[in-house]
Design a protein around this motif. Structure first.
Motif, PDB file in Angstrom:
ATOM      1  N   VAL A 140      49.928  42.265  51.070  1.00  0.00           N
ATOM      2  CA  VAL A 140      48.600  42.799  51.435  1.00  0.00           C
ATOM      3  C   VAL A 140      48.669  43.663  52.695  1.00  0.00           C
ATOM      4  CG1 VAL A 140      47.260  41.051  50.236  1.00  0.00           C
ATOM      5  CG2 VAL A 140      47.969  40.631  52.588  1.00  0.00           C
ATOM      6  N   LYS A 141      49.609  43.364  53.575  1.00  0.00           N
ATOM      7  CA  LYS A 141      49.780  44.198  54.769  1.00  0.00           C
ATOM      8  C   LYS A 141      50.146  45.618  54.348  1.00  0.00           C
ATOM      9  CE  LYS A 141      52.629  44.661  58.933  1.00  0.00           C
ATOM     10  NZ  LYS A 141      53.801  44.146  59.668  1.00  0.00           N
ATOM     11  N   GLU A 192      41.964  35.021  51.249  1.00  0.00           N
ATOM     12  CA  GLU A 192      42.382  34.415  52.522  1.00  0.00           C
ATOM     13  C   GLU A 192      43.551  35.188  53.131  1.00  0.00           C
ATOM     14  OE1 GLU A 192      40.833  32.046  54.291  1.00  0.00           O
ATOM     15  OE2 GLU A 192      39.324  32.313  52.702  1.00  0.00           O
ATOM     16  N   LYS A 193      44.486  35.620  52.298  1.00  0.00           N
ATOM     17  CA  LYS A 193      45.639  36.380  52.799  1.00  0.00           C
ATOM     18  C   LYS A 193      45.194  37.751  53.309  1.00  0.00           C
ATOM     19  CE  LYS A 193      49.369  34.142  50.283  1.00  0.00           C
ATOM     20  NZ  LYS A 193      48.642  32.896  50.065  1.00  0.00           N
ATOM     21  N   ILE A 194      44.219  38.350  52.628  1.00  0.00           N
ATOM     22  CA  ILE A 194      43.680  39.644  53.075  1.00  0.00           C
ATOM     23  C   ILE A 194      43.000  39.490  54.432  1.00  0.00           C
ATOM     24  CG2 ILE A 194      41.890  41.372  52.593  1.00  0.00           C
ATOM     25  CD1 ILE A 194      42.595  41.019  49.593  1.00  0.00           C
ATOM     26  N   VAL A 213      40.740  51.372  45.820  1.00  0.00           N
ATOM     27  CA  VAL A 213      42.197  51.249  45.773  1.00  0.00           C
ATOM     28  C   VAL A 213      42.473  50.006  44.938  1.00  0.00           C
ATOM     29  CG1 VAL A 213      44.316  50.792  47.062  1.00  0.00           C
ATOM     30  CG2 VAL A 213      42.610  52.375  47.984  1.00  0.00           C
ATOM     31  N   ASN A 214      43.225  50.177  43.866  1.00  0.00           N
ATOM     32  CA  ASN A 214      43.396  49.083  42.910  1.00  0.00           C
ATOM     33  C   ASN A 214      44.772  48.424  43.012  1.00  0.00           C
ATOM     34  OD1 ASN A 214      42.209  47.549  40.814  1.00  0.00           O
ATOM     35  ND2 ASN A 214      43.351  48.662  39.261  1.00  0.00           N
ATOM     36  N   ALA A 215      44.860  47.208  42.453  1.00  0.00           N
ATOM     37  CA  ALA A 215      46.126  46.473  42.430  1.00  0.00           C
ATOM     38  C   ALA A 215      46.928  46.752  41.165  1.00  0.00           C
ATOM     39  CB  ALA A 215      45.849  44.970  42.535  1.00  0.00           C
ATOM     40  N   ASP A 216      46.437  47.662  40.323  1.00  0.00           N
ATOM     41  CA  ASP A 216      47.113  48.005  39.078  1.00  0.00           C
ATOM     42  C   ASP A 216      47.051  49.512  38.898  1.00  0.00           C
ATOM     43  OD1 ASP A 216      48.175  48.010  36.470  1.00  0.00           O
ATOM     44  OD2 ASP A 216      46.191  47.746  35.585  1.00  0.00           O
ATOM     45  N   ASP A 217      48.146  50.139  38.503  1.00  0.00           N
ATOM     46  CA  ASP A 217      48.166  51.596  38.416  1.00  0.00           C
ATOM     47  C   ASP A 217      47.664  52.156  37.087  1.00  0.00           C
ATOM     48  OD1 ASP A 217      50.260  50.911  36.771  1.00  0.00           O
ATOM     49  OD2 ASP A 217      51.747  52.190  37.748  1.00  0.00           O
TER      50      ASP A 217
END
Length: 328
Positions: free
Chosen positions: A149-150, A182-184, A247-251
């Motif tokens: 996520v960073k 939580e990680k974000i 901005v997505n997590a899948d292209d």
């Protein structure tokens, strides 16, 4: 002479028995059950990668192993039935794709002797699939799709230098989604972002919930969520109306011109990581001794859509003009 004949006969019988035995072995490949949540490019890629890794490790489909595949079209209520049907095939190993499927399989197969390898799980510790990131559990381990996520936020800053408020739609009823939020939140301060989350537990609420972020966020991140990703066109449509880039997590949605950009884990690689683990287990390794894998930074990639960027009224920054990641 009689002893010679007897010896020859015994040898022939033994050779015949051995041939039959070898023939039976060749004709009886290892059974592997594949329990998927639904048809989706990311999840299908994870299955393809799993099979590829097994083949690369000497387990060829149709020869050394045979797969029985099933999915529930993302209906969690049907997962127990799917697991039971796959279990009835008496597989040596079951491959479970996504957190909900893996959680249900863990309970259903406890004590069955069937080892489980999961994938497309973001946080297997939070989901109680394994006791820690350093070890597997009794009969279960696997490969995660835990994004860096960073790095996602670093890419977002390059794409949208003035963005400060990071919107995250998620399903509060799914452990994967909660763990990722939580990680974000943990990574956001160092990246210069304030996180604004919005819970969505029904696809019918997407339009209203995304619209509620208007004026509250500068960018929306589409996480690796079993609710959000299949509905990403609806998320993007609502975000565009609200004037918020995505901005997505899948292209895949980026390549389709629906979403402006993505910074994504390669799901085929997630499946390959799971397949390597499965090969170790089939060769006799105890799942408890295998730590769940997570994608390396190089297993991520950026993709930017010229078409969608223009539709959202965003110019591609000079810093990314030569990234080699721009598609029409």
């Amino acid at each position: 002479m009689r002893n010679l004949k007897s010896g020859l006969m015994s040898g022939l019988v033994l050779a015949g028995a051995l041939a039959v035995s070898l023939g039976a072995a060749v004709a009886d490949p290892i059974k592997i059950g594949v329990a998927n949540f639904g048809e989706h490019p990311q999840l299908n890629a994870a299955v393809a990668g799993f099979k590829k890794a097994l083949a690369d490790n000497g387990y060829v489909d149709g020869k050394d192993v045979v797969f029985t595949e099933s999915h529930t079209n993302f209906d969690a209520s049907l997962v127990p039935q799917m697991i039971a049907k796959l279990q009835a095939e008496q597989p040596k190993l079951m491959y479970t794709v996504t957190t909900p499927v893996s959680q249900i399989a863990k309970k259903a197969l406890a004590g069955s002797g069937i080892n489980i390898v999961f994938s497309a799980v973001t946080d297997p510790v939070a989901a109680k699939l394994v006791p820690s990131w350093e070890a597997g559990d009794e009969g279960m381990t696997g490969a995660t799709d835990l994004q860096d996520v960073k790095a996602v936020m670093e890419f977002t800053k390059k794409l949208l230098p003035n963005a400060k408020r990071f919107g995250v739609p998620y399903n509060p009823g799914e452990a994967n989604d909660v763990a990722l939020v939580e990680k974000i939140k943990e990574a956001a301060p160092a990246a210069g972002f304030e996180v604004v989350e919005v819970g969505i537990d029904n696809v019918n609420d997407i339009q209203q919930r995304i619209a509620s972020l208007a004026g509250k966020v500068d960018v929306i991140y589409g996480p690796t969520s079993n609710l959000i990703q299949p509905a990403i066109p609806a998320v993007a449509a609502a975000a565009r109306q609200a004037g918020i880039p995505v901005v997505n997590a899948d292209d895949n949605a980026v390549r389709d011109g629906v979403v402006p950009a993505s910074f994504a884990v390669n799901y085929e690689q997630v499946g390959i990581n799971a397949g390597k683990i499965a090969a170790e287990i089939l060769k006799g390794k105890d799942p408890k001794t295998i730590a769940p894998s997570r994608p390396a930074y190089e297993d991520h990639a950026a993709t930017i859509s010229k078409k969608a960027m223009a539709a959202f009224g965003i110019e591609i920054p000079a810093a990314l003009a030569d990234c080699g990641c721009i598609v029409d």
